[in-house]
Design a protein around this motif. Structure first.
Motif, PDB file in Angstrom:
ATOM      1  N   LYS A  82       2.967   1.769   9.532  1.00 46.68           N
ATOM      2  CA  LYS A  82       1.540   1.441   9.409  1.00 46.68           C
ATOM      3  C   LYS A  82       1.335  -0.019   9.024  1.00 46.68           C
ATOM      4  O   LYS A  82       0.381  -0.651   9.460  1.00 46.68           O
ATOM      5  CB  LYS A  82       0.855   2.366   8.408  1.00 46.68           C
ATOM      6  CG  LYS A  82       0.620   3.736   8.984  1.00 46.68           C
ATOM      7  CD  LYS A  82      -0.305   4.571   8.147  1.00 46.68           C
ATOM      8  CE  LYS A  82      -0.591   5.871   8.895  1.00 46.68           C
ATOM      9  NZ  LYS A  82      -1.683   6.610   8.343  1.00 46.68           N
ATOM     10  N   THR A  83       2.232  -0.558   8.230  1.00 46.39           N
ATOM     11  CA  THR A  83       2.111  -1.943   7.795  1.00 46.39           C
ATOM     12  C   THR A  83       2.484  -2.935   8.897  1.00 46.39           C
ATOM     13  O   THR A  83       1.793  -3.930   9.090  1.00 46.39           O
ATOM     14  CB  THR A  83       3.017  -2.196   6.564  1.00 46.39           C
ATOM     15  OG1 THR A  83       2.630  -1.296   5.531  1.00 46.39           O
ATOM     16  CG2 THR A  83       2.900  -3.618   6.063  1.00 46.39           C
ATOM     17  N   ALA A  84       3.546  -2.638   9.630  1.00 49.67           N
ATOM     18  CA  ALA A  84       4.084  -3.612  10.576  1.00 49.67           C
ATOM     19  C   ALA A  84       3.778  -3.326  12.045  1.00 49.67           C
ATOM     20  O   ALA A  84       3.903  -4.220  12.872  1.00 49.67           O
ATOM     21  CB  ALA A  84       5.597  -3.717  10.395  1.00 49.67           C
ATOM     22  N   CYS A  85       3.360  -2.095  12.377  1.00 49.45           N
ATOM     23  CA  CYS A  85       3.261  -1.725  13.795  1.00 49.45           C
ATOM     24  C   CYS A  85       1.896  -1.224  14.239  1.00 49.45           C
ATOM     25  O   CYS A  85       1.493  -1.438  15.381  1.00 49.45           O
ATOM     26  CB  CYS A  85       4.282  -0.635  14.119  1.00 49.45           C
ATOM     27  SG  CYS A  85       5.963  -0.990  13.586  1.00 49.45           S
ATOM     28  N   TYR A  86       1.216  -0.527  13.371  1.00 48.72           N
ATOM     29  CA  TYR A  86       0.028   0.223  13.787  1.00 48.72           C
ATOM     30  C   TYR A  86      -1.150  -0.633  14.242  1.00 48.72           C
ATOM     31  O   TYR A  86      -1.980  -0.168  15.008  1.00 48.72           O
ATOM     32  CB  TYR A  86      -0.417   1.173  12.669  1.00 48.72           C
ATOM     33  CG  TYR A  86       0.149   2.573  12.820  1.00 48.72           C
ATOM     34  CD1 TYR A  86      -0.686   3.678  12.807  1.00 48.72           C
ATOM     35  CD2 TYR A  86       1.505   2.781  12.976  1.00 48.72           C
ATOM     36  CE1 TYR A  86      -0.187   4.958  12.941  1.00 48.72           C
ATOM     37  CE2 TYR A  86       2.013   4.054  13.116  1.00 48.72           C
ATOM     38  CZ  TYR A  86       1.173   5.146  13.099  1.00 48.72           C
ATOM     39  OH  TYR A  86       1.676   6.409  13.248  1.00 48.72           O
ATOM     40  N   ASP A  87      -1.253  -1.883  13.793  1.00 46.95           N
ATOM     41  CA  ASP A  87      -2.391  -2.699  14.223  1.00 46.95           C
ATOM     42  C   ASP A  87      -2.417  -2.871  15.744  1.00 46.95           C
ATOM     43  O   ASP A  87      -3.492  -2.909  16.340  1.00 46.95           O
ATOM     44  CB  ASP A  87      -2.387  -4.066  13.544  1.00 46.95           C
ATOM     45  CG  ASP A  87      -3.005  -4.033  12.165  1.00 46.95           C
ATOM     46  OD1 ASP A  87      -3.666  -3.023  11.824  1.00 46.95           O
ATOM     47  OD2 ASP A  87      -2.830  -5.017  11.427  1.00 46.95           O
ATOM     48  N   CYS A  88      -1.258  -2.971  16.355  1.00 49.17           N
ATOM     49  CA  CYS A  88      -1.193  -3.141  17.814  1.00 49.17           C
ATOM     50  C   CYS A  88      -0.772  -1.871  18.548  1.00 49.17           C
ATOM     51  O   CYS A  88      -0.926  -1.798  19.763  1.00 49.17           O
ATOM     52  CB  CYS A  88      -0.226  -4.258  18.176  1.00 49.17           C
ATOM     53  SG  CYS A  88      -0.770  -5.879  17.621  1.00 49.17           S
ATOM     54  N   HIS A  89      -0.222  -0.916  17.841  1.00 47.15           N
ATOM     55  CA  HIS A  89       0.345   0.268  18.495  1.00 47.15           C
ATOM     56  C   HIS A  89      -0.311   1.569  18.032  1.00 47.15           C
ATOM     57  O   HIS A  89       0.367   2.589  17.894  1.00 47.15           O
ATOM     58  CB  HIS A  89       1.859   0.325  18.256  1.00 47.15           C
ATOM     59  CG  HIS A  89       2.602  -0.818  18.867  1.00 47.15           C
ATOM     60  ND1 HIS A  89       2.830  -0.916  20.220  1.00 47.15           N
ATOM     61  CD2 HIS A  89       3.150  -1.929  18.322  1.00 47.15           C
ATOM     62  CE1 HIS A  89       3.504  -2.024  20.476  1.00 47.15           C
ATOM     63  NE2 HIS A  89       3.709  -2.663  19.337  1.00 47.15           N
ATOM     64  N   SER A  90      -1.608   1.533  17.787  1.00 48.18           N
ATOM     65  CA  SER A  90      -2.356   2.746  17.436  1.00 48.18           C
ATOM     66  C   SER A  90      -3.798   2.562  17.886  1.00 48.18           C
ATOM     67  O   SER A  90      -4.155   1.519  18.431  1.00 48.18           O
ATOM     68  CB  SER A  90      -2.301   3.017  15.924  1.00 48.18           C
ATOM     69  OG  SER A  90      -3.178   2.153  15.233  1.00 48.18           O
ATOM     70  N   ASN A  91      -4.613   3.554  17.621  1.00 50.22           N
ATOM     71  CA  ASN A  91      -6.031   3.473  17.990  1.00 50.22           C
ATOM     72  C   ASN A  91      -6.901   2.933  16.862  1.00 50.22           C
ATOM     73  O   ASN A  91      -8.116   3.056  16.908  1.00 50.22           O
ATOM     74  CB  ASN A  91      -6.546   4.861  18.412  1.00 50.22           C
ATOM     75  CG  ASN A  91      -5.904   5.333  19.688  1.00 50.22           C
ATOM     76  OD1 ASN A  91      -5.469   4.535  20.513  1.00 50.22           O
ATOM     77  ND2 ASN A  91      -5.827   6.635  19.874  1.00 50.22           N
ATOM     78  N   ASN A  92      -6.265   2.366  15.850  1.00 47.69           N
ATOM     79  CA  ASN A  92      -7.029   1.880  14.702  1.00 47.69           C
ATOM     80  C   ASN A  92      -6.403   0.589  14.173  1.00 47.69           C
ATOM     81  O   ASN A  92      -5.362   0.613  13.534  1.00 47.69           O
ATOM     82  CB  ASN A  92      -7.077   2.944  13.612  1.00 47.69           C
ATOM     83  CG  ASN A  92      -8.149   2.653  12.595  1.00 47.69           C
ATOM     84  OD1 ASN A  92      -9.081   1.910  12.858  1.00 47.69           O
ATOM     85  ND2 ASN A  92      -8.021   3.241  11.433  1.00 47.69           N
ATOM     86  N   THR A  93      -7.079  -0.514  14.440  1.00 45.25           N
ATOM     87  CA  THR A  93      -6.591  -1.827  14.037  1.00 45.25           C
ATOM     88  C   THR A  93      -7.358  -2.319  12.820  1.00 45.25           C
ATOM     89  O   THR A  93      -8.572  -2.172  12.750  1.00 45.25           O
ATOM     90  CB  THR A  93      -6.771  -2.837  15.201  1.00 45.25           C
ATOM     91  OG1 THR A  93      -6.022  -2.367  16.322  1.00 45.25           O
ATOM     92  CG2 THR A  93      -6.321  -4.218  14.820  1.00 45.25           C
ATOM     93  N   ARG A  94      -6.638  -2.911  11.872  1.00 46.29           N
ATOM     94  CA  ARG A  94      -7.273  -3.598  10.740  1.00 46.29           C
ATOM     95  C   ARG A  94      -7.486  -5.047  11.170  1.00 46.29           C
ATOM     96  O   ARG A  94      -6.532  -5.779  11.364  1.00 46.29           O
ATOM     97  CB  ARG A  94      -6.371  -3.564   9.506  1.00 46.29           C
ATOM     98  CG  ARG A  94      -6.104  -2.174   8.952  1.00 46.29           C
ATOM     99  CD  ARG A  94      -5.005  -2.196   7.913  1.00 46.29           C
ATOM    100  NE  ARG A  94      -3.748  -2.613   8.570  1.00 46.29           N
ATOM    101  CZ  ARG A  94      -2.825  -3.389   8.013  1.00 46.29           C
ATOM    102  NH1 ARG A  94      -2.958  -3.820   6.797  1.00 46.29           N
ATOM    103  NH2 ARG A  94      -1.734  -3.726   8.686  1.00 46.29           N
TER     104      ARG A  94
END
Length: 160
Positions: free
Chosen positions: A57-69
């Motif tokens: 979630k810290t290193a990957c999810y901003d670009c690899h999920s449906n929810n960007t911080r």
């Protein structure tokens, strides 16, 4: 001659400032924000240890999920376009929120890619790490993710 060069540079700077101001009025891309957790979500389909999930979630999810911080500078053009392109491309390659919809073969491929790209220091992208200190993986975090990805791949292979 010196006067002519100064005049040209002033015009170039003035043009650049006006162009920068004008592009701010172009609509920003749609934001990648969806807080819902689908049945296809990665951590719904697989049992993911909390330590792994935290790093992902810290290193990957901003670009690899449906929810960007989104950071504050994502409201400035052309940065918004640049970020949007990275997010769209990242989700095309791997979307943790859609992982359960991938075929078994594609899931295997993604686990291999996760391990190899972290080993080769290709992910997270250097441009992302530059602005996001928390995404700079330590050696221990890298080793943890690589080991986990390879063991997850083994688990998929054993379910054939």
């Amino acid at each position: 001659m010196n006067f002519i060069l100064k005049t040209i540079w002033k015009r170039i700077v003035l043009f650049a400032v006006i162009a920068f101001a004008l592009i701010q009025f172009i609509p920003k891309p749609k934001r990648n924000s969806d807080d819902t957790i689908s049945e296809a979500s990665f951590n719904t389909v697989y049992v993911v240890p909390d330590t792994i999930m935290h790093v992902l979630k810290t290193a990957c999810y901003d670009c690899h999920s449906n929810n960007t911080r989104y950071p504050w500078y994502s409201n400035i053009q052309p940065v918004a376009w640049y970020l949007n392109r990275h997010i769209v491309n990242g989700k095309e390659e791997l979307n943790f929120d859609e992982f359960g919809r991938y075929s078994r073969r594609r899931q295997q491929s993604k686990f291999k890619a996760i391990a190899s790209q972290i080993e080769d220091n290709e992910m997270p992208l250097s441009s992302y790490r530059l602005l996001h200190r928390e995404a700079r993986l330590t050696k221990d975090e890298k080793r943890l993710l690589i080991t986990w990805a390879k063991s997850s791949l083994d688990n998929i292979d054993s379910k054939k």
